[in-house]
Design an enzyme around this catalytic site. Structure first.
Site, PDB file in Angstrom:
ATOM      1  N   ASP A  96      29.056  12.824  -1.913  1.00 42.32           N
ATOM      2  CA  ASP A  96      27.905  13.532  -2.643  1.00 42.32           C
ATOM      3  C   ASP A  96      28.367  14.888  -2.782  1.00 42.32           C
ATOM      4  OD1 ASP A  96      27.762  13.842   0.184  1.00 42.32           O
ATOM      5  OD2 ASP A  96      25.445  13.845   0.137  1.00 42.32           O
ATOM      6  N   ASP A 117      21.764  21.200  -1.539  1.00 45.38           N
ATOM      7  CA  ASP A 117      21.315  20.109  -1.622  1.00 45.38           C
ATOM      8  C   ASP A 117      20.198  19.987  -0.525  1.00 45.38           C
ATOM      9  OD1 ASP A 117      20.522  17.443  -1.987  1.00 45.38           O
ATOM     10  OD2 ASP A 117      22.475  16.603  -2.281  1.00 45.38           O
TER      11      ASP A 117
HETATM   12  N1  LIG Z   1       9.259   9.014  -0.569  1.00 41.94           N
HETATM   13  C1  LIG Z   1      10.122   9.785   0.153  1.00 41.94           C
HETATM   14  N2  LIG Z   1      10.844   9.347   1.088  1.00 41.94           N
HETATM   15  C2  LIG Z   1      11.629  10.162   1.607  1.00 41.94           C
HETATM   16  N3  LIG Z   1      11.839  11.428   1.661  1.00 41.94           N
HETATM   17  C3  LIG Z   1      11.041  11.921   0.726  1.00 41.94           C
HETATM   18  C4  LIG Z   1      10.019  11.277  -0.069  1.00 41.94           C
HETATM   19  N4  LIG Z   1       9.578  11.990  -0.924  1.00 41.94           N
HETATM   20  C5  LIG Z   1       9.967  13.182  -0.758  1.00 41.94           C
HETATM   21  N5  LIG Z   1      10.788  13.399   0.309  1.00 41.94           N
HETATM   22  C6  LIG Z   1      11.690  14.537   0.712  1.00 41.94           C
HETATM   23  O1  LIG Z   1      12.906  14.263   0.260  1.00 41.94           O
HETATM   24  C7  LIG Z   1      13.766  14.302   1.380  1.00 41.94           C
HETATM   25  C8  LIG Z   1      14.918  13.656   1.499  1.00 41.94           C
HETATM   26  O2  LIG Z   1      15.740  14.111   0.267  1.00 41.94           O
HETATM   27  P1  LIG Z   1      16.470  12.851  -0.602  1.00 41.94           P
HETATM   28  O3  LIG Z   1      15.652  11.886  -1.115  1.00 41.94           O
HETATM   29  O4  LIG Z   1      17.081  13.716  -1.890  1.00 41.94           O
HETATM   30  O5  LIG Z   1      17.560  12.294   0.685  1.00 41.94           O
HETATM   31  P2  LIG Z   1      18.304  11.134   0.360  1.00 41.94           P
HETATM   32  O6  LIG Z   1      17.957  10.100  -0.458  1.00 41.94           O
HETATM   33  O7  LIG Z   1      18.794  10.615   1.925  1.00 41.94           O
HETATM   34  O8  LIG Z   1      19.725  11.565  -0.093  1.00 41.94           O
HETATM   35  P3  LIG Z   1      20.747  12.431   0.569  1.00 41.94           P
HETATM   36  O9  LIG Z   1      21.308  11.523   1.617  1.00 41.94           O
HETATM   37  O10 LIG Z   1      21.692  12.520  -0.560  1.00 41.94           O
HETATM   38  O11 LIG Z   1      20.044  13.719   1.053  1.00 41.94           O
HETATM   39  C9  LIG Z   1      12.992  14.465   2.845  1.00 41.94           C
HETATM   40  O12 LIG Z   1      13.532  15.677   3.435  1.00 41.94           O
HETATM   41  C10 LIG Z   1      11.572  14.429   2.365  1.00 41.94           C
HETATM   42  O13 LIG Z   1      11.046  15.780   2.801  1.00 41.94           O
HETATM   43  C1  LIG Z   2      26.255  15.625   4.932  1.00 43.25           C
HETATM   44  C2  LIG Z   2      25.648  14.571   4.326  1.00 43.25           C
HETATM   45  C3  LIG Z   2      25.035  13.384   5.184  1.00 43.25           C
HETATM   46  C4  LIG Z   2      24.922  14.700   3.044  1.00 43.25           C
HETATM   47  O1  LIG Z   2      24.505  13.821   2.584  1.00 43.25           O
HETATM   48  C5  LIG Z   2      27.093  13.744   3.451  1.00 43.25           C
HETATM   49  O2  LIG Z   2      27.575  14.525   2.719  1.00 43.25           O
HETATM   50  C6  LIG Z   2      28.107  13.381   4.700  1.00 43.25           C
HETATM   51  O3  LIG Z   2      28.082  12.158   5.271  1.00 43.25           O
HETATM   52  N1  LIG Z   2      29.186  14.220   4.735  1.00 43.25           N
HETATM   53  C7  LIG Z   2      30.342  13.759   5.680  1.00 43.25           C
HETATM   54  C8  LIG Z   2      30.745  15.019   6.425  1.00 43.25           C
HETATM   55  C9  LIG Z   2      31.228  16.444   5.603  1.00 43.25           C
HETATM   56  O4  LIG Z   2      30.594  16.405   4.522  1.00 43.25           O
HETATM   57  O5  LIG Z   2      31.858  17.047   6.050  1.00 43.25           O
HETATM   58  K   LIG Z   3      21.783  15.797   1.001  1.00 44.95           K
END
Ligand SMILES: Nc1ncnc2c1ncn2[C@@H]1O[C@H](COP(=O)(O)OP(=O)(O)OP(=O)(O)O)[C@@H](O)[C@H]1O
Ligand SMILES: CC(C)(CO)[C@@H](O)C(=O)NCCC(=O)O
Ligand SMILES: [K+]
Length: 244
Positions: A96, A117
């Site tokens: 990512d 991010d």
């Molecule tokens: N429905 C939801 N579920 C989970 N997190 C949510 C939701 N709505 C908003 N958020 C917020 O989004 C954040 C998580 O971000 P995101 O959804 O981008 O994470 P992700 O899907 O795990 O992606 P990444 O791993 O790329 O960060 C949480 O810290 C939370 O505050």
């Molecule tokens: C840091 C996260 C969890 C963010 O999604 C992902 O980019 C990841 O698993 N990274 C591996 C460790 C690194 O980026 O050095």
């Molecule tokens: K992230």
């Protein structure tokens, strides 16, 4: 048309693109993956390619069911990216973060860029004007902070996101909200200040699930683009086609 899919650590986000324009966005849980993709492809039968970036525990096999319908591209470290990777451990760099760095490099040529991010984790990625990816930082995201306080203590309740009234929290709840939310904002402002002290000019791209919430609270004025990862995924794919 292409379907881009971002498998994060919490949720899955997807978007259908016609050229560089987003036609529709989707958000769903991991256990709904097959069902949702099936539904999207039924609605958008012109999709020719499915492009996936996964940092979650979902592997390429999960998409093979769709192989007859369209081409599957599961991005890996072996793909071509438009920057020079200076990370000391390039193979452990999250895909990512590589996609975000690729999007920043392609969309904002010949300048220093900082990508923040704010998702499950907060990641900082810096790509300099010579297109060297230097690295950045990884820290716990907003929800993770609330959960960690609860999970690793006996007495702290699990709270959901609320804006603190004041930086001096005068109750357990207010103290937690201040610690989590203000800590999150101070951290990001602090990092931005540190970069500013060291690089005269750079653009900042803010994305992730908490980007909108965050943008309003930063002392630095930054516009959030919560679609930046999916846009970057579509650009990374285009770059791969043009350069493979
Ligand atoms: N429905 C939801 N579920 C989970 N997190 C949510 C939701 N709505 C908003 N958020 C917020 O989004 C954040 C998580 O971000 P995101 O959804 O981008 O994470 P992700 O899907 O795990 O992606 P990444 O791993 O790329 O960060 C949480 O810290 C939370 O505050
Ligand atoms: C840091 C996260 C969890 C963010 O999604 C992902 O980019 C990841 O698993 N990274 C591996 C460790 C690194 O980026 O050095
Ligand atoms: K992230």
């Amino acid at each position: 048309m292409i379907l881009t899919v971002d498998v994060g650590n919490t949720r899955i986000k997807a978007a259908v693109f016609e050229g560089s324009t987003v036609v529709e966005n989707f958000v769903f849980e991991k256990n709904e993956l097959e069902k949702k993709i099936k539904k999207i492809l039924k609605k958008f039968q012109n999709c020719s390619d499915l492009v996936v970036a996964s940092v979650g525990n979902i592997e390429k096999q999960s998409f093979l069911a769709f192989e007859k319908e369209l081409n599957i591209h599961f991005l890996t470290h072996e793909d071509v990216f438009p920057f020079n990777n200076k990370y000391a451990t390039p193979k452990t760099l999250g895909i990512d973060r590589m996609v975000l760095a690729a999007g920043a490099t392609l969309q904002f040529p010949k300048q220093n860029r900082l990508v923040i991010d704010a998702g499950t984790c907060i990641t900082y990625d810096f790509i300099d004007e010579k297109d060297n990816y230097l690295g950045g930082a990884i820290s716990p995201g907003l929800r993770l902070r609330y959960e960690a306080l609860h999970n690793f203590t006996a007495r702290l309740p699990l709270l959901t996101l609320e804006s603190p009234e004041h930086y001096i929290g005068n109750s357990t709840k207010e103290a937690i909200h201040s610690g989590v939310v203000n800590g999150f904002v101070y951290e990001i402002d602090g990092f931005i200040d540190e970069y500013r002290a060291n690089f005269s000019n750079f653009i900042i791209i803010l994305t992730g699930g908490d980007a909108d919430f965050l943008a309003k609270r930063l002392k630095n004025t930054i516009f959030a683009n919560s679609n930046f990862l999916l846009e970057s995924l579509s650009q990374t794919f285009q770059y791969k086609i043009d350069n493979d």
